[in-house]
Structures are given as structure tokens and as C-alpha cells.
Design an enzyme around this catalytic site. Structure first.
Site, PDB file in Angstrom:
ATOM      1  CG  HIS A 163      -3.806  -3.327   3.169  1.00  0.00           C
ATOM      2  ND1 HIS A 163      -2.918  -2.891   4.130  1.00  0.00           N
ATOM      3  CD2 HIS A 163      -4.185  -2.223   2.482  1.00  0.00           C
ATOM      4  CE1 HIS A 163      -2.780  -1.580   4.057  1.00  0.00           C
ATOM      5  NE2 HIS A 163      -3.538  -1.146   3.054  1.00  0.00           N
ATOM      6  CD  GLU A 172      -1.781  -5.724   5.763  1.00  0.00           C
ATOM      7  OE1 GLU A 172      -2.404  -4.693   6.087  1.00  0.00           O
ATOM      8  OE2 GLU A 172      -1.468  -5.985   4.583  1.00  0.00           O
ATOM      9  CB  CYS A 195      -0.994  -0.022   1.157  1.00  0.00           C
ATOM     10  SG  CYS A 195      -2.365   1.150   0.924  1.00  0.00           S
TER      11      CYS A 195
END
Length: 233
Positions: free
Chosen positions: A210, A212, A109
Site C-alpha cells: 500500500h 498510498e 493490493c
């Protein structure tokens, strides 16, 4: 530098990933990055200093506030976050050291955007549509991306495919703003560069979404495993 020791004790030969130490913005969770690294078999070092740890074999740049437009020769738009100049400078120093050492680098990001700026590109300071921004309640937006048939993502996801990803940003990298030393490997339907990689380095990848966040599920695990594997070599 703060070395997280859980995997250090159990997996002494696992790669060490450097993660710059900055507080996550509202709605983000730094712990998700650490958990993703651990799940993929890596240790991580939380780095406060301007020096990349000598034993680090990977660097992870995380999400956060907008990159300062002055770094790519523009004035700040009224819709651009007030920049954190200390964070920009700190992460750029670590990134340049990592590039010089040619270790594995994953940029997510804000990190994706900073990588483009560091390599000589620029950013669209604000995307007019709402299709990429997080919702008011903090939940993610979602859209599909198309993965090109070349590059690391194609190998990971089995060629040119569509992948549904979360989206939590209001700035972006467009083809005309992409650094010449980076090549786009995934795009959104409205033409933003959602993934890119260096043409000069062993393993340097930028990701606009994202991976994660737990909501990405199985679709993200292979990416983390590939990153950690690259850091192991």
C-alpha cells in the site's frame, strides 16, 4: 463522474487519473490515494459510470474486498470475503477500456489481484501464515521484498534491492498463478509476487503493498511520481 477540482484549477495541464468510486473497507482510507495523486501533481476523477472518461490518461485501482473466485474458475473458500460483484464488474470494465487505450495503470493490493485475474491469472484465496495480514488493531504488517534487476521498479529503486513494505492482505499471486502476459518484478521472501507489470502495454503495474499510506514515506513518493509522469505522456 465527480472531478476533484483542486489541481484542475491550479494545474490545468496535469494528467487526469480515473479512480473507481467504491467505499473503502474497515481500516482503509480512500483519501490516502487522492492525497498521493495530488502530491505527485495529478488531478483525479471519481468514476461511478461504466465508461472511462475520455480525457483520463491514467487509471488507479485501489484496495478492498476479495475478488470473486468465480472470475478465475474457483469456488469461494470459507476464508474468502463475500465478493462485491458490482465492484468487480465495474472495475473490470474500466480496466479493460484502459488496457485497450494503453493508458498508464497502477493497481494496488486488491487492484493488483484483479489485474492478474483480468489478464488470465488466478489467486491463492488464503495465505496460511500471518506474515501478510494487517494486525487486529488495523495497523500494517511489514516485510521485505526483493526487486528484480529488470522492470520499472528496478529503475525506480536503483536495481535489484530489498525494500521494506507494509502488508495488508490475506490473498496473493504466486508464480504459478501469474498471468502469462504479466511478469513478476518483486517478490516476498515466501515467494509471493509483490509487483508485476504487463509485457504488452506501455505502463501497467500491479503492487501488492500500500504505497498510498503515509507510513510508506519517501519510499512511495517516487512510485507515485513515476505513475503520474507515465500518465502525462
Amino acid at each position: 463522474m465527480n472531478l476533484h477540482s483542486g489541481y484542475h484549477l491550479r494545474m490545468p495541464n496535469s494528467p487526469l487519473i480515473a479512480v473507481p468510486h467504491w467505499r473503502a473497507p474497515t481500516w482503509e482510507r480512500t483519501k490516502f490515494y487522492y492525497e498521493a495523486l495530488e502530491a505527485a501533481g495529478a488531478r483525479y476523477a471519481i468514476v461511478d459510470s461504466d465508461e472511462l472518461p475520455r480525457d483520463a490518461s491514467g487509471l488507479l485501482l485501489t484496495g478492498g474486498v476479495d475478488v470473486a473466485p468465480r472470475l478465475y474458475g474457483e469456488r469461494r473458500s470459507p476464508l474468502t470475503d463475500r465478493p462485491n460483484h458490482k465492484r468487480d464488474e465495474h472495475e473490470l470494465r474500466l480496466l479493460r477500456q484502459a488496457l485497450d487505450r494503453d493508458i498508464a495503470i497502477l493497481c494496488i493490493c486488491r487492484g493488483h489481484e484483479l489485474l492478474n485475474v483480468a489478464m488470465g491469472g488466478s489467486l491463492l484465496q488464503h495465505i496460511q501464515s500471518d506474515g501478510h495480514r494487517w494486525h487486529d488493531d488495523g495497523s500494517s504488517n511489514w516485510h521485505e521484498i526483493t526487486i528484480d534487476s529488470h522492470g520499472r521498479l528496478a529503475s525506480l529503486y536503483g536495481g535489484a534491492v530489498a525494500l521494506r513494505v507494509n502488508s495488508r492482505h490475506h490473498q496473493g499471486v504466486t508464480e504459478d498463478r501469474l498471468a502469462s502476459l504479466l511478469r513478476a518484478t518483486a517478490r516476498s521472501p515466501d515467494g509471493f509476487v509483490e509487483a508485476m507489470e504487463s509485457v504488452q502495454h506501455r505502463w501497467v503495474t500491479g503492487i501488492q503493498w500500500h504505497p498510498e499510506r503515509p507510513e510508506m514515506g519517501q519510499d512511495a513518493r517516487g512510485l507515485w511520481a513515476t505513475f503520474v509522469d507515465a500518465a502525462s505522456k
